[in-house]
Enzyme design. Sequence first.
Site, PDB file in Angstrom:
ATOM      1  CD  GLU A  72      -1.102  -1.322   3.152  1.00  0.00           C
ATOM      2  OE1 GLU A  72      -1.562  -0.208   3.430  1.00  0.00           O
ATOM      3  OE2 GLU A  72      -1.556  -2.373   3.638  1.00  0.00           O
ATOM      4  CB  CYS A  98      -1.627   3.410   7.766  1.00  0.00           C
ATOM      5  SG  CYS A  98      -0.052   2.516   7.644  1.00  0.00           S
ATOM      6  CB  CYS A 101       1.297   1.175   4.234  1.00  0.00           C
ATOM      7  SG  CYS A 101       1.486  -0.171   5.422  1.00  0.00           S
TER       8      CYS A 101
END
Length: 143
Positions: A72, A98, A101
């Site tokens: 991402e 996560c 991100c």
Amino acid sequence: MLKSKQLKYDKAYLRIAEEWGKLSYCKRRQVGALIVKDRMIISDGYNGTPSGFENFCEDDEGYTKWYVLHAEANAILKVAASTQSCQGATLYITMSPCKECSKLIHQAGIVKVVYKQAYKDDSGLKFLKKAGIELQHIEEIEA
């Protein structure tokens, strides 16, 4: 758009993200991402090392190198280098984001995240939910 038709699109975009993830050189986990705005794919990404680095994501012990970029993040950075904007877009990703991100996703203006697999640490999802980003978990993506 009808809910069933939107679900059909969501699953199709997730399947494309899954295919994109297969381009990753990472052995531990291959993750793919797509950013879609106004039913148009504006970016894509997969996890891997930064441009100009060797395509080995893991060190000699099998751990992921700290500088490997997540799918991402790569997709968002690609948009940042273009004339497009993530404002109001949807992120399709094969693994939930996560916590690092998730901050990028929120700051980029992405309003919806559709993911296939849940990451072991759900703090990224909790942050996105708190930020008001719509989350959708779709495990079964076959047509």
